[in-house]
Design an enzyme around this catalytic site. Structure first.
Site, short mmCIF file in Angstrom:
data_model
loop_
_atom_site.label_atom_id
_atom_site.label_comp_id
_atom_site.label_asym_id
_atom_site.label_seq_id
_atom_site.Cartn_x
_atom_site.Cartn_y
_atom_site.Cartn_z
N HIS A 173 0.97 -1.13 0.25
CA HIS A 173 0.08 0.29 0.12
C HIS A 173 0.98 1.30 0.44
O HIS A 173 2.24 1.45 0.41
CB HIS A 173 -1.14 -0.25 1.21
CG HIS A 173 -2.03 1.24 0.95
ND1 HIS A 173 -2.12 2.56 1.68
CD2 HIS A 173 -3.56 1.02 0.66
CE1 HIS A 173 -3.07 2.68 1.52
NE2 HIS A 173 -3.49 2.33 0.51
N GLU B 129 -3.34 2.56 -6.83
CA GLU B 129 -3.60 3.86 -6.55
C GLU B 129 -2.88 5.32 -6.98
O GLU B 129 -2.13 4.80 -6.68
CB GLU B 129 -3.09 3.35 -5.25
CG GLU B 129 -3.76 2.41 -4.04
CD GLU B 129 -3.10 1.66 -2.78
OE1 GLU B 129 -3.54 1.99 -2.11
OE2 GLU B 129 -1.45 1.94 -2.85
#
Length: 248
Positions: A95, A165
């Protein structure tokens, strides 16, 4: 080919025992078919057992990070072996916030995925470009490097989910337009095709993860190569069920 939609709630470092109880109650009221839609909740690790017990079985659960190390003298880490022993199904790897605040590299992502797959964990692997890289027209170059750092490890393309992302859209309220997101998702699928083959590229699911909310989810999910969402802040609200509904 038709791919099963996937919606993930990343609660990040948020939640109390009471707020989780309230939130899971609202989630449980949503009726959906888990054979047609995967919905996975990622609470803080110490809240995992509490959350799993409260959620109905139609939901899956996971943890937000996993160690690249095995068991041993690694204070504060959670190994893939321990996650497997606890029957944890999913992990998030790479992430943006792990890369930014904890300086995780593409090599770290590769090693974490390797450990996860060895222990039969399913993984959501994240990657994306910064605003500066986008403005320099380096989006595809950056993403190609990130994806090629780990994609050769995958042997079961149902058990690894990719999450794009755009870093400039995380927690900022900004979001890529559906057309911008689709363009990048199409390129990601091409990277997988060129590296692993057409069948694998058509099989793997690619999530969008940049400030997804109730306003933009319906238009994003209509794009051909967007197979669901990795949702951050918006998954801490009861209205998260509306994002799930967009994928039903």
């Amino acid at each position: 080919m038709a791919r099963k939609y996937f919606v993930a709630a990343n609660w990040k470092c948020n939640g109390t025992l009471e707020s989780i109880k309230s939130l899971t109650n609202s989630f449980n009221n949503l009726d959906f078919d888990p054979s047609k839609l995967d919905v996975v909740v990622f609470p803080v690790s110490v809240h995992y057992d509490h959350t799993r017990k409260l959620l109905q079985s139609k939901f899956s659960t996971g943890i937000q990070n996993v160690s690249k190390f095995g068991n041993g003298s690694y204070t504060g880490e959670v190994s893939a072996e321990i996650a497997k022993d606890l029957n944890i199904e999913y992990v998030i790897i790479g992430h943006f916030e792990r890369r930014k605040y904890f300086h995780e590299t593409d090599e770290d992502v590769r090693e974490k995925l390797q450990a996860s797959l060895k222990n039969n964990l399913k993984a959501v692997v994240c990657f994306g470009e910064s605003l500066e890289q986008r403005e320099q027209n380096k989006t595809i170059e950056v993403i190609t490097k990130q994806v090629k750092a780990f994609v050769d490890l995958i042997d079961n393309f149902d058990n690894v989910i990719l999450a794009y992302e755009p870093l400039w859209a995380i927690g900022t309220g900004k979001t890529a337009t559906p057309e911008q997101a689709q363009l990048v998702h199409k390129e990601i699928r091409k990277i997988v095709k060129d590296t692993c083959g057409e069948k694998q590229a058509n099989q793997i699911r690619i999530l969008y993860g940049g400030s997804v909310n109730t306003e933009n989810c319906s238009s994003l999910i209509q794009q051909e190569d967007i197979d669901g969402f990795l949702v951050g802040n918006a998954s801490l609200k009861e209205s998260f069920v509306d994002i799930i509904k967009s994928a039903m």
